[in-house]
Design a protein around this motif. Sequence first.
Motif, short mmCIF file in Angstrom:
data_model
loop_
_atom_site.label_atom_id
_atom_site.label_comp_id
_atom_site.label_asym_id
_atom_site.label_seq_id
_atom_site.Cartn_x
_atom_site.Cartn_y
_atom_site.Cartn_z
N TYR A 44 0.82 -1.22 0.00
CA TYR A 44 0.00 0.00 0.00
C TYR A 44 0.85 1.27 0.00
O TYR A 44 1.75 1.42 0.83
CB TYR A 44 -0.92 0.01 1.22
N ARG A 70 -0.55 -0.49 -4.58
CA ARG A 70 -1.99 -0.37 -4.33
C ARG A 70 -2.27 0.87 -3.51
O ARG A 70 -1.52 1.23 -2.61
CB ARG A 70 -2.49 -1.56 -3.53
N TYR A 76 -6.41 -5.72 -1.20
CA TYR A 76 -5.44 -6.53 -1.93
C TYR A 76 -5.46 -7.92 -1.31
O TYR A 76 -5.23 -8.08 -0.13
CB TYR A 76 -4.05 -5.91 -1.83
#
Length: 315
Positions: A44, A70, A76
């Motif tokens: 992330y 992400r 995810y």
Amino acid sequence: MPIDQRPLAVFLMGPTASGKTALACALSEQFPVDLVSVDSALVYRGLDIGAAKPDAPTLARYPHRLIDIRDPAQPYSAADFRGDAMAAMQEITAQGRVPLLVGGTGLYFRALQQGLSQLPEADPILRERFTAQASTEGWPALHARLQRLDLAAAERIGPNDAQRIQRALEVIELTGRPLSEQQRGGTGERFPWRVLKLALVPADRAPLHERIARRFDGMLQDGFLDEVRALRARGDLHADLPAMRAVGYRQAWEHLDGQTNEAEFRDRGIFATRQLAKRQITWLRGVLDARMLDPERAETRNLAEEGVRMFLGEQ
């Protein structure tokens, strides 16, 4: 016996704060390996300080694939990771190099090598029932139920990890079989790489616990709470997102909601990180084909280098 012609890969596994990144970077200095992160928080963007993400100079010198791929508003999954990791490994292999996968997310390592079993889809009625029960009994009570039904899954899941407790109980209810048993089934396909597994597993957890506490205090000094304040200020994130349930971030979110004072937040963050390390070590001890290395011993780096050298066939 026929010679195994599969390309080579290295898995470097270990609990949080065990020195995986430093060892992976050292190995990349010695061998033709490219690094692939196996960490459910490092995917992330914006989760930097609290996730102990390697800093920019480190990533510039030792690039890691699958970091910052992400937005934290986007979940995810292990299936997402498997697809991304397989693609990265294929690309690295095609370039004549060896993928070295480094991280502590056991679910990702297992999903990558064993595949993902076909589990039932979510059942809204069951989920509503579990949520209602948790609102009166608390998620730790449902976690205790999971311990009775599927101890292996419960050992991997924290007592307040609502989503994973709910999913594990849901799968048991829908199939009559423990989630851990079904996850072990995998797809039955042979993994396309021959793998050397190195696991950093401390014989004595006390030094690891001390390092976790020091690192958490360092995160606070580096502005961890300001990082979480900035994430909250976006307005599109909430406490139930997988990114915000990551260890440390969950406790910081609760603290900024006024649920804890500063001392309680620090204690809870350190305790949650130690519990994560405990679950990771429990999982690693079940990886029977891994070469166990004690991160507290001075010879560990040399032993790891020797193992990789022999595996790659270098003299």
